[in-house]
Design a protein around this motif. Structure first.
Motif, PDB file in Angstrom:
ATOM      1  N   TYR A  49       1.041  -1.118   0.086  1.00  0.00           N
ATOM      2  CA  TYR A  49       0.520   0.242   0.362  1.00  0.00           C
ATOM      3  C   TYR A  49       0.212   1.624  -0.408  1.00  0.00           C
ATOM      4  O   TYR A  49       2.356   1.084   0.131  1.00  0.00           O
ATOM      5  N   TYR A  50       0.356   2.369  -0.459  1.00  0.00           N
ATOM      6  CA  TYR A  50       0.844   3.320  -0.455  1.00  0.00           C
ATOM      7  C   TYR A  50       1.077   3.972   0.934  1.00  0.00           C
ATOM      8  O   TYR A  50       0.051   4.636   1.769  1.00  0.00           O
ATOM      9  N   VAL A  93       2.249   6.718   3.385  1.00  0.00           N
ATOM     10  CA  VAL A  93       2.234   8.281   4.020  1.00  0.00           C
ATOM     11  C   VAL A  93       3.939   8.428   3.852  1.00  0.00           C
ATOM     12  O   VAL A  93       3.904  10.290   3.952  1.00  0.00           O
ATOM     13  N   ARG A 138      -1.398   9.994  -7.903  1.00  0.00           N
ATOM     14  CA  ARG A 138      -1.808  10.023  -6.684  1.00  0.00           C
ATOM     15  C   ARG A 138      -1.791  11.167  -5.494  1.00  0.00           C
ATOM     16  O   ARG A 138      -0.933  11.887  -6.559  1.00  0.00           O
ATOM     17  N   TYR A 163      -2.481  11.344   0.107  1.00  0.00           N
ATOM     18  CA  TYR A 163      -2.519  10.286   1.224  1.00  0.00           C
ATOM     19  C   TYR A 163      -2.707   9.125   0.485  1.00  0.00           C
ATOM     20  O   TYR A 163      -2.778   7.700   0.703  1.00  0.00           O
ATOM     21  N   GLY A 164      -1.953   9.176  -1.137  1.00  0.00           N
ATOM     22  CA  GLY A 164      -2.286   8.156  -1.776  1.00  0.00           C
ATOM     23  C   GLY A 164      -3.221   7.111  -2.563  1.00  0.00           C
ATOM     24  O   GLY A 164      -3.604   6.442  -3.510  1.00  0.00           O
ATOM     25  N   TYR A 216      -4.454   2.524  -1.466  1.00  0.00           N
ATOM     26  CA  TYR A 216      -5.131   3.029  -0.905  1.00  0.00           C
ATOM     27  C   TYR A 216      -4.928   2.630   0.471  1.00  0.00           C
ATOM     28  O   TYR A 216      -6.209   2.172   0.786  1.00  0.00           O
ATOM     29  N   PHE A 217      -3.952   3.879   1.541  1.00  0.00           N
ATOM     30  CA  PHE A 217      -4.312   2.939   3.157  1.00  0.00           C
ATOM     31  C   PHE A 217      -3.828   3.528   3.629  1.00  0.00           C
ATOM     32  O   PHE A 217      -2.399   3.655   4.156  1.00  0.00           O
ATOM     33  N   PRO A 218      -4.536   5.233   3.875  1.00  0.00           N
ATOM     34  CA  PRO A 218      -4.085   6.451   4.287  1.00  0.00           C
ATOM     35  C   PRO A 218      -3.412   6.018   5.935  1.00  0.00           C
ATOM     36  O   PRO A 218      -4.505   7.406   6.928  1.00  0.00           O
ATOM     37  N   ILE A 219      -2.452   5.492   6.271  1.00  0.00           N
ATOM     38  CA  ILE A 219      -2.411   5.932   7.585  1.00  0.00           C
ATOM     39  C   ILE A 219      -1.250   6.370   8.276  1.00  0.00           C
ATOM     40  O   ILE A 219       0.162   6.033   7.176  1.00  0.00           O
ATOM     41  N   VAL A 220      -1.816   7.955   9.320  1.00  0.00           N
ATOM     42  CA  VAL A 220      -0.341   8.229   9.301  1.00  0.00           C
ATOM     43  C   VAL A 220      -0.442   8.141  11.397  1.00  0.00           C
ATOM     44  O   VAL A 220      -1.185   8.081  11.816  1.00  0.00           O
ATOM     45  N   GLU A 221       0.957   7.943  11.379  1.00  0.00           N
ATOM     46  CA  GLU A 221       1.200   7.466  12.978  1.00  0.00           C
ATOM     47  C   GLU A 221       0.189   8.510  14.280  1.00  0.00           C
ATOM     48  O   GLU A 221       0.151   8.559  14.873  1.00  0.00           O
ATOM     49  N   GLN A 270      -1.544  10.724  13.504  1.00  0.00           N
ATOM     50  CA  GLN A 270      -3.005  11.057  13.512  1.00  0.00           C
ATOM     51  C   GLN A 270      -3.948  10.447  15.008  1.00  0.00           C
ATOM     52  O   GLN A 270      -3.520   9.434  15.200  1.00  0.00           O
TER      53      GLN A 270
END
Lengths: 146, 412
Positions: free
Chosen positions: A26-27, A29, A117, A120-121, B98-103, B105
């Motif tokens: 996965y992308y 961030v 993209r 956030y990808g 697409y897996f928008p994880i930010v530590e 947050q």
């Protein structure tokens, strides 16, 4: 030269083997970086269950390492990039099964930036809310920095 | 007028601004409350996931995966990712990678994406062994954005329609107001003019009446003196000149008297052919003096109910005008029908310019230096008394044409 060709073949074989099994990719961030280099190959491969995904093999300028750069479905890839082109890729960089994998956010080429993209990808070829992306030249390009 | 437009436009703009801010305030309020509801909902889901996850891990990872697969069937779920400690062991994403994880947050937060807002929920639980699991669920609450967009679109549609309607109504009001105002002004001007004319007519009529008596004495005295004049050429010249001037003064006074006098037509059966012949005979001298010819077209044995004297007066004024406009040929056509008499008087005189033609039936409008400009006004007055009408249909030099309509009168 022979070494490079052999290495590339090995890389392609490993990549093909990697593509065969379901990976959790996965992308990321938090692993976004920019790589400058030269295009050594451009292929249409299977990724994310899509058979015509454009994949660029990039040789990094500084280290000489080869990166598998997954860009976008072929219909969304409207760049005049060819083998030998000097490009700058920004994206999420990981190592999958020993292969340097980049999920592309943008490519800078000949003074233009091509976006693939969002930050956030999110894949831009999937369109916006309420309006599916029909792709096409210039739909996702702009001049300037990443 | 500008002031009126400003008075309409400024309140409209103020109303629109007020509506705009009210709409913005309402939207923000709805958004804030919806977000609160969504967060509360997210927290509930997180708690449920944590409890369910903890129980499911007891049954084995397969049960947990089946639960996630089942959860993913919900179309609103954009992605589900399950970490066992730091290793991602399951990812379901509707968009490629697409897996928008930010530590950094929070456990509950909102992510903007091209498909709208995504609500990200992070839940944590442990299995029997004490291994930590982290479940990330992103679900699309784009319905809120859609709702906002619909609200916004509807608002703008309403505002645009409202503005168009208001502007249209304003335009209509201004247009009709202007028209009504102008008409009112015209009527007022006409009224004033009539009043002024009436006063003037009364005055002139009074003067004319006062002059008539001494003028009559002058005329009688002149007739008495005439026989004492020596039959010398010079004396005869002055006699004729004096007689001519007395006649002219009489005619002028008569005109002024006619102007103020009310006209009461005496309707009788008139033989129009006979009337035409009499008129031709009456004009003979005048026409001869000016080298002009009058041609009359009229059907014979035609009886028409009207006032012969008034009709003659109308024709006289028109033909005299034609002669005075240097016409050498004057045509009079009479066409009778059951209901009306159509008269056409044409001449080959000098014609009329546009301005004079527009005011030709008004009093004191004349192209002649010596004329008083009452002839055609009197014609109009007579025709109104006969319920008739007159129109100038051609004013070009060499072809001046008046058309007259007189309805058949009722005999008393």
């Amino acid at each position: 030269m022979r070494k490079t060709v052999l290495f590339l073949w090995l890389l392609l074989l490993s990549a093909a083997a990697a593509a065969g099994e379901e990976q959790i990719k996965y992308y990321r961030v938090d692993s976004v970086k920019t790589i400058k280099g030269e295009v050594v190959d451009i292929k249409s491969e299977t990724s994310f269950h899509k058979s015509d995904f454009t994949v660029i093999y990039l040789k990094e300028k500084k280290s000489g390492e080869i990166y598998r750069v997954e860009v976008s479905p072929g219909w969304f890839f409207n760049m005049d990039v060819m083998i030998g082109s000097k490009i700058e890729i920004t994206g999420s960089c990981t190592v999958e099964n020993g292969v340097n994998l980049v999920m592309t956010r943008s490519i800078a080429f000949q003074g233009e930036i091509f976006l693939f993209r969002d930050k956030y990808g999110f894949p831009l070829w999937r369109g916006k809310r309420g309006q599916p992306n029909r792709g096409g030249q210039g739909k996702h390009r702009r001049r300037g920095k990443h | 007028m500008k002031k009126r437009i400003v008075l309409f436009i400024v309140p409209l703009i103020l109303i629109l601004i007020a509506i705009f801010f009210l709409n913005r305030y309402t939207r923000n309020k709805i958004r804030a409350q919806s977000e609160q509801v969504t967060i509360a909902e997210g927290m509930t889901i997180r708690n449920l996931v944590e409890v369910s996850g903890s129980h499911l891990t007891d049954e084995g990872e397969n049960a947990l995966m089946a639960f996630l697969d089942n959860l993913y069937r919900n179309e609103l779920i954009v992605y589900i990712g399950l970490f066992k400690d730091k290793e991602l062991i399951r990812l379901l994403s509707r968009f490629e990678g697409y897996f928008p994880i930010v530590e950094t947050q929070k456990d509950l937060h909102v992510i903007d994406s091209p498909i709208g807002k995504i609500f990200h929920i992070k839940g944590a639980f442990k299995d029997k062994m004490g291994n930590p699991f982290y479940l990330h669920i992103g679900y699309n609450y784009d319905f809120l954005s859609t709702f906002e967009d619909t609200l916004s679109r509807n608002f703008y549609i309403v505002v645009i329609l409202f503005s168009i309607i208001i502007l249209f109504i304003t335009g209509l009001i201004i247009y009709f107001d202007k028209k009504f105002f102008q008409k009112e002004l015209e009527l007022e001007r006409e009224k004033q003019e009539k009043e002024r004319f009436r006063e003037l007519s009364l005055l002139t009529s009074e003067i004319a009446h006062e002059i008539k008596n001494p003028l009559n004495s002058i005329y009688l005295s002149f007739n008495a003196l005439e026989k004492y004049l020596a039959p010398r050429e010079e004396a005869l010249f002055y006699r004729d000149a004096l007689r001519g001037e007395i006649r002219r003064i009489t005619a002028i006074i008569q005109s002024y008297s006619d102007l103020s006098r009310e006209i009461y037509p005496r309707i009788e059966a008139v033989d129009m052919a006979k009337l035409a012949a009499e008129f031709q005979w009456m004009m003979e001298g005048e026409l001869k003096k000016n080298n002009a010819v009058l041609t009359v077209h009229v059907e014979k044995d035609t009886i028409f109910n009207t006032d012969s004297d008034l009709v003659k007066q109308v024709l006289l004024n028109l033909v005299k005008n034609a002669i005075e406009a240097d016409a050498t040929a004057v045509t009079l056509t009479m066409v009778l029908s059951k209901k009306r008499l159509d008269l056409t008087v044409g001449d080959n005189g000098a014609g009329l310019d546009e301005k004079t033609a527009a005011d030709i039936f008004k009093p004191y409008v004349s192209t002649k230096t010596r004329g008083m400009g009452l002839g055609l006004h009197i014609v109009l007055k007579i025709l109104k008394a006969l319920d008739g009408d007159i129109r100038l249909v051609s004013r070009s030099p060499g072809n001046t044409v008046f058309k007259i309509e007189i309805p058949r009168g009722e005999r008393m």
